[in-house]
Design a protein around this motif. Structure first.
Motif, mmCIF file in Angstrom:
data_model
loop_
_atom_site.group_PDB
_atom_site.id
_atom_site.type_symbol
_atom_site.label_atom_id
_atom_site.label_comp_id
_atom_site.label_asym_id
_atom_site.label_seq_id
_atom_site.Cartn_x
_atom_site.Cartn_y
_atom_site.Cartn_z
ATOM 1 N N PHE A 91 0.720 -1.274 -0.117
ATOM 2 C CA PHE A 91 -0.182 0.050 0.047
ATOM 3 C C PHE A 91 0.943 1.151 0.096
ATOM 4 N N VAL A 92 0.459 2.282 -0.902
ATOM 5 C CA VAL A 92 1.039 3.566 -0.838
ATOM 6 C C VAL A 92 -0.172 4.533 -0.748
ATOM 7 N N PHE A 93 0.059 5.207 0.287
ATOM 8 C CA PHE A 93 -1.178 6.521 0.471
ATOM 9 C C PHE A 93 -0.772 7.937 0.188
ATOM 10 N N GLN A 94 -1.786 8.886 -0.239
ATOM 11 C CA GLN A 94 -1.612 9.937 -0.295
ATOM 12 C C GLN A 94 -0.885 10.435 1.280
ATOM 13 N N ASN A 97 1.052 7.919 5.891
ATOM 14 C CA ASN A 97 0.557 7.099 6.987
ATOM 15 C C ASN A 97 1.745 6.219 7.650
ATOM 16 N N LEU A 98 2.740 6.964 7.714
ATOM 17 C CA LEU A 98 3.896 6.379 8.665
ATOM 18 C C LEU A 98 3.348 6.097 10.000
ATOM 19 N N ARG A 158 8.348 0.677 2.171
ATOM 20 C CA ARG A 158 7.303 -0.078 3.110
ATOM 21 C C ARG A 158 6.521 -0.953 2.387
ATOM 22 N N VAL A 168 -0.848 -1.144 -4.695
ATOM 23 C CA VAL A 168 -1.869 -0.141 -4.971
ATOM 24 C C VAL A 168 -1.602 1.134 -4.286
ATOM 25 N N ASP A 170 -2.832 5.251 -3.680
ATOM 26 C CA ASP A 170 -3.793 6.221 -3.953
ATOM 27 C C ASP A 170 -3.331 7.657 -4.044
#
Ligand SMILES: Nc1ncnc2c1ncn2[C@@H]1O[C@H](COP(=O)(O)OP(=O)(O)O)[C@@H](O)[C@H]1O
Ligand SMILES: [Mg+2]
Lengths: 232, 386
Positions: A91-94, A97-98, A158, A168, A170
Motif C-alpha cells: 500500500f502507498v497512501f496520499q 501514513n507512517l 514499506r 496499490v 492512492d
C-alpha cells in the motif's frame, strides 16, 4: 495468455449512509496485467478509491467479481483475507501514513513483522530496501524529521519490503510538489516494477501520466476507456 | 507488534502521562483511603489487641464494644474464678476520668486499673520506669503520646514548646494526687485520649464512688481448654457475656462499622477515586486510541488481525495500569511512612494491594474495552480517506 493480476467483472458498490444510498461503482470491468503499471484517473468522486479498496481486499463489493491472482476476496474468510493481503499487497497512501513514533527503518519493517518475520531479519531487509530508495542514511530518522518526498519514499519502501505481487497507490504524488512527485514516480518505475509486479496507481495528476503502461479513465462509477500509453 | 504497541503508547508523551497520572491518582486514593480506614478501625479495638495475655474477656451482657463500660460487681470476679477450665481471672478497671492540668485545664483520660497483685494487663512496652513501680504510692504510668501532647505541661517560656510529662511529675486525677512512675508506649485508641495505668484498687479510689466498678474480668484458659469452649462455660455459669479476644475485637469493630458514618465516608472517597481515575484514564486512553485509529487501520489493511490489535491494546493498558498502580501504591507507602509518628491512623495489610490492584485492573479493562470495540469495528478502508 498469462492470467491477469486483477480481473474485475461488473463490480458494483453502493455506500449506505443510513439516509441516502450513494452508488460509487456501477459495474466496473477492468484487467491489470502482471508486470504493468496501470493508472486509474478521473474526476474526484468518480469511484477510484472505492475501486482500489476492493482490489486491495479492504472493502467488499456488493456485486460482480474481483479476482486478484485468480482468487476472489469474497470467497475467503477473514483470516485468509488478512494473510492474502499481508503477503500479496503493498500500500502507498496520499498521506504517507507512517507510524510517527517509529523510525523510518522500523516503519519499513512493519509488513514483514505482520507476516511473522523476526525483528532482526525484518530490520535487515528493511535497511536494504531503504538503501534502494536512497534513504539508507536516514533509517534512524522519525517520519517528522523527513521531508514529504522522503516520507513517501519510506512509504514506497514499506510497500515493497515484503515483495508483494500487487501494489496499490492512492494519489501518491498529490501531497508532493511537481519535481518531488516526478522523482517518486521514477523510483516507482525503477524499483517497483521488478519480478512481474503490478502497480495500480490512482491519480488525477496529468503530469505523471507518462509513467503509466496503460491508463483507465473513470467517470461516475464506470470505466470509460482504457488506453495504452503513447497509443491514443 | 508488541514493541510497536509500546512505541505507539510512549510516542504520545502528553497522553501517556495523562493516562498514568489518572491511574496513579486512582490507585493512590484506592489504597491510601482504605489504609487510613483500616488504621482507624484497628484503633477501635487497640485496647483489646494491646493485651495479648488473656484468652477471654468477661463483661456485662449489654456491653456493645470495648469503650462501652457497664460495670460489674466485684464479686463477679470470684464467680468467674470458680468456672472449670479457668487458669486465672483478673479484674480490670477501665474508665474515663478527668485529669487537672497545671494550667488549670481538664483533660479526659482513659484510666486503666490493673490487678494489684499481678499487674496483669499492663502496657507491653515500657519506655521509662518499670510496671512494678505502680506499687509505689499514688503511682501511675502514662502513655508517651499523652505525656508529650495532651498531658504536657505549659511551655517554660511563653510561646515555647509544651514540656512533656515525665517520671516524678504529679497530676490530679479526679481530685486525687497521682505520681508518674513510668512512661509506656501504647497503640493509639480511637479518640486518642491519654492512657493512664494504675492498680485496680487505686483506680477505683480515683473513680467516682459507685456501687459497681469492675469493668472487665480477664481470663486465661487452662492448657488444653479451648477459649471458645471456656466462653460457653463462663456464660452458662455466670450469666455474663464472655468473648475470646478475636470475638471481642470483631464485636467492637462491627459496632463502629454499624454505628458511625466512617465506613460510608471512606466508601465514598474510594468510590470517587475509582470513578475519577476511571474517567481520566479511560477518557485519555480512549482519546489515545481514537487518535491512533488511522494507524490501527493501516496495520489492519497491511494484514494485522483483530486479535493482534486487541493484544496490542491490552498490552498498552496493562503497561499504563502497572505503572500507575506501582506509583499509587508507592506513594501510599511513602505517605504511610512519612506519617508513622503522627496522629494519623494507617494500616496497610497485603490484602489492600489486592483490593486496589483489582480496582486498577477494572479501570484498565474498561478503558481497553472501549478502545478495543472501536478498533475491531474499524473498517480498514478508512486508510485511503484523507
Ligand atoms: N464511506 C463512504 N460512505 C459514503 N459515501 C462514500 C464513502 N466513501 C466514498 N463515498 C462516496 O462514493 C463516491 C466515490 O468515492 P471515491 O471512491 O472516494 O471517489 P474518488 O476516489 O474517485 O474521489 C463519492 O460520491 C463519495 O462521496
Ligand atoms: Mg479518492
Amino acid at each position: 495468455m498469462q492470467e491477469p493480476a486483477v480481473l474485475c467483472r461488473a463490480v458494483a458498490k453502493t455506500y449506505d449512509t443510513g439516509e441516502t444510498q450513494v452508488p460509487a461503482l456501477r459495474g466496473v470491468d477492468l484487467e491489470v496485467h502482471p508486470g504493468e503499471l496501470l493508472m486509474l484517473v478521473g474526476p474526484s468522486g468518480c469511484g477510484k478509491t472505492t475501486l482500489i479498496s476492493i482490489i486491495a481486499g479492504i472493502l467488499d463489493q456488493d456485486a460482480g467479481s474481483c479476482r486478484v491472482f485468480g482468487r476472489d476476496f469474497l470467497h475467503m474468510n477473514t483470516r485468509e483475507k488478512l494473510e492474502y493481503r499481508a503477503r500479496n499487497i503493498g500500500f502507498v497512501f496520499q498521506a504517507f501514513n507512517l507510524l510517527p513514533p517509529l523510525t523510518a527503518l522500523e516503519n519499513v519493517a512493519v509488513p514483514l513483522i505482520i507476516n511473522g518475520a523476526a525483528r532482526r531479519t525484518a530490520l535487515g531487509r528493511a535497511q536494504e530496501i531503504l538503501e534502494r530508495v536512497g534513504l539508507g542514511e536516514r533509517s534512524r530518522s522519525l517520519p517528522a524529521q523527513l521531508s514529504g518526498g522522503q516520507q513517501q519514499r519510506v512509504a514506497i519502501a514499506r510497500a515493497l519490503v515484503h515483495n508483494p505481487r500487487l501494489v496499490v497507490c492512492d494519489e501518491p504524488t498529490s501531497s508532493l510538489d511537481h519535481e518531488t512527485g516526478h522523482k517518486v514516480m521514477e523510483l516507482m518505475r525503477e524499483i517497483a516494477m521488478a519480478h512481474d509486479r503490478s502497480l495500480v496507481i490512482v491519480t488525477h495528476d496529468p503530469r505523471i501520466f507518462a509513467f503509466a503502461d496503460r491508463i483507465a479513465r473513470m467517470d461516475d462509477g464506470h470505466i470509460d476507456s482504457v488506453t495504452t500509453n503513447g497509443v491514443p | 507488534m508488541y514493541r510497536i504497541a509500546l512505541q505507539m503508547l510512549m510516542g504520545d508523551r502528553g497522553k501517556y502521562f495523562g493516562i498514568v497520572m489518572g491511574l496513579t491518582f486512582a490507585s493512590l486514593i484506592m489504597t491510601q483511603q482504605p489504609a487510613i480506614f483500616l488504621g482507624l478501625m484497628a484503633r477501635s479495638y487497640s485496647f483489646i489487641s494491646d493485651l495479648p495475655l488473656p484468652d477471654v474477656w468477661v463483661m456485662d451482657e449489654k456491653v456493645q464494644f470495648v469503650d462501652d463500660i457497664k460495670p460489674l460487681q466485684d464479686t463477679e470476679l470470684y464467680r468467674v474464678r470458680g468456672v472449670a477450665g479457668v487458669d486465672w481471672a483478673m479484674p480490670l478497671y477501665k474508665g474515663l476520668l478527668k485529669a487537672r492540668l497545671a494550667n488549670g485545664m481538664f483533660q479526659t483520660c482513659i484510666v486503666v486499673g490493673l490487678d494489684d497483685a499481678t499487674l496483669t494487663g499492663g502496657p507491653a512496652l515500657m519506655l521509662e520506669g518499670r510496671l512494678e513501680d505502680l506499687r509505689r504510692s499514688d503511682g501511675v504510668i502514662v502513655d508517651t503520646d499523652g505525656a508529650r501532647e495532651k498531658l504536657a505541661k505549659p511551655p517554660a517560656t511563653p510561646g515555647g514548646k509544651p514540656v512533656p510529662l515525665k517520671v516524678g511529675d504529679t497530676l490530679e486525677l479526679n481530685d486525687h494526687r497521682a505520681v508518674v512512675v513510668g512512661i509506656a508506649k501504647v497503640t493509639r485508641t480511637f479518640q486518642s485520649q491519654p492512657v493512664v495505668y494504675t492498680t485496680y484498687s487505686r483506680a477505683t479510689r480515683f473513680a467516682p464512688r459507685e456501687r459497681k466498678l469492675l469493668s472487665f474480668v480477664l481470663v486465661k484458659a487452662q492448657p488444653g481448654v479451648a477459649p471458645q469452649e471456656l466462653t460457653r462455660r463462663i456464660r452458662q455459669a455466670t450469666g455474663l457475656a464472655a468473648y475470646t479476644r478475636e470475638q471481642f475485637q470483631k464485636i467492637t469493630i462491627d459496632y463502629f462499622l454499624k454505628n458511625t458514618g466512617i465506613p460510608i465516608n471512606f466508601g465514598i472517597s474510594v468510590t470517587l477515586g475509582f470513578i475519577v481515575g476511571a474517567a481520566i484514564a479511560g477518557q485519555t486512553f480512549y482519546n489515545f486510541t481514537q487518535e491512533n485509529l488511522r494507524h490501527f487501520g493501516v496495520l489492519k489493511a497491511m494484514g494485522a488481525s483483530n486479535g493482534t490489535l486487541l493484544k496490542m491494546i491490552l498490552l498498552q493498558a496493562a503497561v499504563v495500569g502497572s505503572i500507575g498502580y506501582g506509583l499509587g501504591v508507592g506513594l501510599t507507602s511513602v505517605f504511610g511512612y512519612a506519617m508513622r509518628h503522627s496522629i494519623l491512623a494507617f494500616k496497610f495489610p497485603w490484602q489492600l494491594l489486592l483490593f486496589s490492584g483489582a480496582g486498577i485492573t477494572l479501570i484498565c479493562m474498561f478503558a481497553a474495552l472501549l478502545s478495543i470495540v472501536k478498533v475491531i469495528r474499524l473498517e480498514p478502508a478508512i486508510v485511503f480517506k484523507s
